[in-house]
Design an enzyme around this catalytic site. Structure first.
Site, PDB file in Angstrom:
ATOM      1  N   GLU A 154      27.117 -44.714 -39.171  1.00 10.51           N
ATOM      2  CA  GLU A 154      28.200 -45.621 -38.771  1.00 10.51           C
ATOM      3  C   GLU A 154      28.582 -45.461 -37.297  1.00 10.51           C
ATOM      4  O   GLU A 154      29.751 -45.317 -36.954  1.00 10.51           O
ATOM      5  CB  GLU A 154      29.419 -45.417 -39.669  1.00 10.51           C
ATOM      6  CG  GLU A 154      29.114 -45.600 -41.150  1.00 10.51           C
ATOM      7  CD  GLU A 154      30.348 -45.455 -42.033  1.00 10.51           C
ATOM      8  OE1 GLU A 154      31.304 -44.764 -41.617  1.00 10.51           O
ATOM      9  OE2 GLU A 154      30.342 -46.033 -43.125  1.00 10.51           O
ATOM     10  N   GLU A 300      26.109 -45.388 -48.839  1.00 11.37           N
ATOM     11  CA  GLU A 300      27.287 -44.764 -49.435  1.00 11.37           C
ATOM     12  C   GLU A 300      28.107 -45.827 -50.164  1.00 11.37           C
ATOM     13  O   GLU A 300      28.340 -46.912 -49.633  1.00 11.37           O
ATOM     14  CB  GLU A 300      28.169 -44.103 -48.368  1.00 11.37           C
ATOM     15  CG  GLU A 300      27.499 -43.007 -47.577  1.00 11.37           C
ATOM     16  CD  GLU A 300      28.394 -42.451 -46.479  1.00 11.37           C
ATOM     17  OE1 GLU A 300      29.621 -42.685 -46.522  1.00 11.37           O
ATOM     18  OE2 GLU A 300      27.866 -41.774 -45.576  1.00 11.37           O
TER      19      GLU A 300
END
Length: 524
Positions: A154, A300
């Site tokens: 990220e 995730e």
């Protein structure tokens, strides 16, 4: 969810011994930011007994990797955030990383692999069988499998404020170049896990309006093209919980999979849950920019169980079981048919994680810190349909540190002591809507004392909060609030206690003091 303070490079390994199994099914993220991690060999056995065939790690701890050897579990190994700049700006650093974390494992006989290629099935099975049963045949690993190195986690999260904007793509290129230099370029590809905030919709929330975020559009095109040219997947982390956390008006039922919320109608498609809509927003973004067939991995996805009013056992079970049931059909989403490749976040609670994103950060596990299942969950990987607990975990004595009945709530040391205990322990289960939110003032103080006492391995001096505390052998837990007893410390690896033990006099040097209103419940 995305680690707001940690940035990772992830490499996918498959550690094998006497045989080779085709990896499939759900994966899990195995984080180790815990004061007392479950020993890796016990975790690996728990993974196998639960039929979890792939895990993601966030460091390259040798003890963990050794425990995973011979396990037939596909593993993703990570590099912490602080190594990204060095990899991006120094080719030698990238080469050294590949040598230590990829090449050296291959040299030791560890087969580093991930995704099955698609050769004709009968010749493949014949060749595969010969590889396993004959010492005279040299197996061509490139024919069997591909592998991915995922650079970053990220990196373009909006809360990073562009910190990694200039280094992510160079790091991707350097890792790929290092892999080629090591002779692994034909088998090992790079990828870059992204938060779902790298794309957005321009059409009133409709997935068909999906495109990459305007402020990072060009760099996303560059990275995605680089990945696509190298046959690599787009990896994304999707968290409906976060939408509910940041927006009080978010429709709760839409976060789940029962179809009870008001649907979003996009052309002829009806979206009844956020996951499908979010996933297909990415599909549209890829399609619009020339990457219609690019594979997608859900790096995730999950739901926390504490630390917020919407983080609880009921919602977590509802979401995770709903997700597992949703993907079990293999139908995919409206815009992308086929099996969904996903990793649950996460495997085990981590009591030493940063709580900058929120107190829920330490409670994402489907298992408690000691490997006990939190709730019924059928992963579709075992005959029992239930989670198997960790076996062989050794606990400290059944004793707890609590506030002595003789102590006064008006004692001036109470606030200082609680502040100190919580600063070095885990008080994230205290507060409005949490599992321990119904404790009275003394209960909150006792919880803080005990959390510190357990993390400090029940040392006698760790329950010396002046005249405020005492050790008891009767469990102070309530129906909803768990006063834990710690597991024995794991001596291997690099995990250490976050702080040492100080006397009450030492606490006087602690600058951050939380005020305690003794006429009301303590709220962390």
């Amino acid at each position: 969810m995305g680690r707001l303070c940690v940035f990772h490079v992830v490499v996918s390994l498959l550690v094998l011994s006497m045989g080779v199994g085709v990896v499939s099914g759900i994966g899990a993220n195995w984080g180790t930011q815990a004061t007392h991690p479950v020993p890796p060999d016990i975790v690996v056995r728990m993974l196998r007994e639960n039929g979890i065939q792939k895990v993601k790690l966030f460091d390259a701890d040798s003890d963990t990797l050794n425990a995973l050897s011979n396990s037939r579990i596909e593993v993703m190994v990570g590099i912490p955030n602080d190594m990204l700049y060095g990899i991006a700006t120094n080719m030698k650093a990238a080469v050294n990383w590949v040598k230590q974390n990829v090449s050296d494992h291959v040299d030791k006989g560890v087969l580093i692999r991930s995704k099955l290629s698609e050769p004709p099935i009968l010749p493949f099975l014949l060749f595969f069988s010969m590889c396993l049963n004959s010492s005279s045949i040299t197996c061509n690993e490139e024919f069997l499998l591909h592998m991915y190195v995922a650079v970053g986690n990220e990196p373009f999260l909006q809360t990073y404020n562009g910190t990694f904007l200039e280094t992510t793509f160079p790091a991707l290129r350097n890792i790929q170049a290092a892999l080629i230099k090591a002779g692994l370029g034909s088998r090992v590809k790079v990828t870059c896990p992204q938060n779902a905030d790298v794309y957005e919709t321009t059409q009133a929330g409709l997935p068909s309006g999906g495109d990459f975020r305007s402020d990072i559009h060009q760099v996303m095109i560059d990275i995605t093209k680089f990945l696509n040219d190298n046959g690599a997947p787009f990896t994304v982390n999707i968290y409906p919980f976060i939408s509910l956390y940041i927006d009080a008006n978010f429709p709760v039922d839409y976060a789940f999979f029962e179809g009870n919320g008001a649907p979003i109608i996009d052309g002829g498609i009806s979206y009844t849950n956020m996951f499908d809509a979010n996933h297909d927003t990415l599909v549209w973004a890829l399609q619009k920019n020339g990457f219609a067939n690019m594979p997608i991995i859900i790096g995730e996805i999950g739901w926390p169980t504490d630390g917020d009013r919407n983080a609880n056992l009921m919602y977590a079970q509802r979401f995770n079981q709903g997700f597992m049931t949703h993907i079990a059909t293999g139908k995919g989403t409206p815009m992308r048919s086929g099996p969904v490749d996903a990793y649950l976040f996460s495997l085990i609670d981590e009591d030493a994680k940063s709580i900058s994103p929120g107190n829920f950060e330490r409670h994402w596990g489907i298992f408690y810190f000691d490997g006990k299942p939190k709730y019924p969950l059928n992963l579709g990987t075992t005959n029992t349909g239930m989670l198997a607990p960790a076996r062989g975990v050794v606990y400290l004595e059944r004793k707890w540190c609590v506030m002595t009945p003789k102590a006064s709530l008006d004692d001036p040391q109470v606030a200082l002591s609680v502040s100190y205990a919580c600063s070095l322990a885990d008080c994230t289960s205290l507060g409005y809507g949490t599992s321990c939110g119904n404790l009275d003032t003394r209960g909150n103080i006792s919880y803080a004392f005990n959390s510190y006492y357990q993390i400090q391995n029940q040392l006698d001096r760790a329950c010396k909060f002046g005249n405020l505390s005492m050790v008891v052998t009767r469990d102070p837990s309530t129906e909803t609030c768990r006063f834990g007893t710690m597991i024995e410390p794991y001596e291997g690896g690099s995990t250490e206690l976050s702080a040492g033990v100080m006397s009450l006099e030492g606490m006087l040097f602690v600058m951050a003091v939380v005020e305690l209103d003794c006429d009301s419940r303590f709220v962390s």
